[in-house]
Scaffold this motif. Structure first.
Motif, PDB file in Angstrom:
ATOM      1  N   ARG A   7       1.037  -1.124   0.086  1.00 45.80           N
ATOM      2  CA  ARG A   7      -0.065   0.019   0.074  1.00 45.80           C
ATOM      3  C   ARG A   7       0.891   1.311  -0.054  1.00 45.80           C
ATOM      4  N   LEU A   8       0.662   2.410  -0.721  1.00 47.97           N
ATOM      5  CA  LEU A   8       1.387   3.482  -0.886  1.00 47.97           C
ATOM      6  C   LEU A   8       0.403   4.641  -0.666  1.00 47.97           C
ATOM      7  N   THR A   9       1.018   5.798  -0.168  1.00 49.35           N
ATOM      8  CA  THR A   9       0.542   7.136  -0.096  1.00 49.35           C
ATOM      9  C   THR A   9       1.268   7.847  -1.159  1.00 49.35           C
ATOM     10  N   SER A  10       0.210   8.736  -1.999  1.00 48.17           N
ATOM     11  CA  SER A  10       1.073   9.598  -2.933  1.00 48.17           C
ATOM     12  C   SER A  10       0.556  10.854  -2.715  1.00 48.17           C
ATOM     13  N   GLN A  11       1.238  12.008  -2.562  1.00 52.51           N
ATOM     14  CA  GLN A  11       0.828  13.284  -2.246  1.00 52.51           C
ATOM     15  C   GLN A  11       1.232  14.147  -3.731  1.00 52.51           C
ATOM     16  N   ALA A  12       0.340  15.143  -3.814  1.00 49.50           N
ATOM     17  CA  ALA A  12       0.859  16.372  -4.651  1.00 49.50           C
ATOM     18  C   ALA A  12       0.386  17.572  -3.994  1.00 49.50           C
ATOM     19  N   GLY A  52     -18.903   8.916  -5.944  1.00 53.66           N
ATOM     20  CA  GLY A  52     -19.164   9.711  -4.695  1.00 53.66           C
ATOM     21  C   GLY A  52     -18.040  10.547  -4.222  1.00 53.66           C
ATOM     22  N   GLY A  53     -18.427  11.511  -3.488  1.00 55.18           N
ATOM     23  CA  GLY A  53     -17.526  12.407  -3.020  1.00 55.18           C
ATOM     24  C   GLY A  53     -18.167  13.768  -2.372  1.00 55.18           C
ATOM     25  N   GLU A  54     -17.368  14.486  -1.783  1.00 53.51           N
ATOM     26  CA  GLU A  54     -18.220  15.616  -1.105  1.00 53.51           C
ATOM     27  C   GLU A  54     -17.034  16.859  -0.819  1.00 53.51           C
ATOM     28  N   TRP A  55     -17.590  17.898  -1.035  1.00 51.52           N
ATOM     29  CA  TRP A  55     -16.595  19.091  -0.651  1.00 51.52           C
ATOM     30  C   TRP A  55     -17.394  19.894   0.554  1.00 51.52           C
ATOM     31  N   ASP A  56     -16.627  20.258   1.534  1.00 53.94           N
ATOM     32  CA  ASP A  56     -17.069  21.026   2.503  1.00 53.94           C
ATOM     33  C   ASP A  56     -16.643  22.359   2.395  1.00 53.94           C
ATOM     34  N   ASN A  57     -17.556  23.277   2.479  1.00 51.61           N
ATOM     35  CA  ASN A  57     -16.708  24.897   2.306  1.00 51.61           C
ATOM     36  C   ASN A  57     -16.535  25.419   3.522  1.00 51.61           C
ATOM     37  N   GLY A  90     -12.453   2.535  -6.102  1.00 50.60           N
ATOM     38  CA  GLY A  90     -12.936   2.075  -4.913  1.00 50.60           C
ATOM     39  C   GLY A  90     -11.803   2.713  -3.890  1.00 50.60           C
ATOM     40  N   VAL A  91     -11.051   3.768  -4.276  1.00 54.46           N
ATOM     41  CA  VAL A  91      -9.699   4.385  -3.361  1.00 54.46           C
ATOM     42  C   VAL A  91     -10.407   5.847  -3.197  1.00 54.46           C
ATOM     43  N   ARG A  92     -10.102   6.284  -1.816  1.00 55.94           N
ATOM     44  CA  ARG A  92     -10.500   7.342  -1.452  1.00 55.94           C
ATOM     45  C   ARG A  92      -9.272   8.371  -1.479  1.00 55.94           C
ATOM     46  N   ALA A  93      -9.638   9.680  -2.273  1.00 53.73           N
ATOM     47  CA  ALA A  93      -8.667  10.536  -2.501  1.00 53.73           C
ATOM     48  C   ALA A  93      -9.109  11.717  -1.742  1.00 53.73           C
ATOM     49  N   GLU A 144      -4.407   6.997  -1.500  1.00 54.29           N
ATOM     50  CA  GLU A 144      -3.675   6.004  -0.831  1.00 54.29           C
ATOM     51  C   GLU A 144      -4.352   4.731  -1.555  1.00 54.29           C
ATOM     52  N   GLY A 145      -3.359   3.595  -2.024  1.00 49.53           N
ATOM     53  CA  GLY A 145      -4.035   2.663  -2.704  1.00 49.53           C
ATOM     54  C   GLY A 145      -2.721   1.578  -2.974  1.00 49.53           C
TER      55      GLY A 145
END
Length: 110
Positions: free
Chosen positions: A5-10, A33-38, A49-52, A66-67
């Protein structure tokens, strides 16, 4: 055998991180699916199937994936290419850095 399992960040420098974060989450959340919180200027999407996660900071947009080691390159490409395309007028560059030290991918709006 256990899958790595890896984490990748930008960290993408932009004068409009909130705008691009909202736009990216709105666009990519259509399928899984997804959601933005103002209020907290952050959001998430699910891709394959992976959460970003997407966090708008003062002058940067922080993207975290993470995937599995097999999926991470594809996930970087999907998220990064959309953001680079949205920000092509502002010259956004998305450079991914992986937790295991292997090179991440890079997307530009060119």
């Amino acid at each position: 055998m256990t899958e790595e399992r890896l984490t990748s960040q930008a960290r993408v420098e932009t004068a409009r991180p909130d705008r691009y974060g909202r736009q990216l989450v709105k666009h990519l959340s259509r399928r899984e699916g997804g959601e933005w919180d103002n209020d907290i200027h952050a959001g998430w999407v699910v891709i394959a199937g992976v959460r970003a996660s997407v966090v708008a900071e003062d002058t940067d947009l922080l993207l975290t994936l993470e995937g599995s080691s097999e999926a991470i390159g594809h996930l970087e490409l999907v998220v990064g290419s959309h953001l680079a395309r949205f920000g092509s007028r502002d010259g956004l560059v998305v450079q991914w850095n992986r937790s295991n030290g292997t090179p991440g991918t890079r997307q530009t709006g060119d």
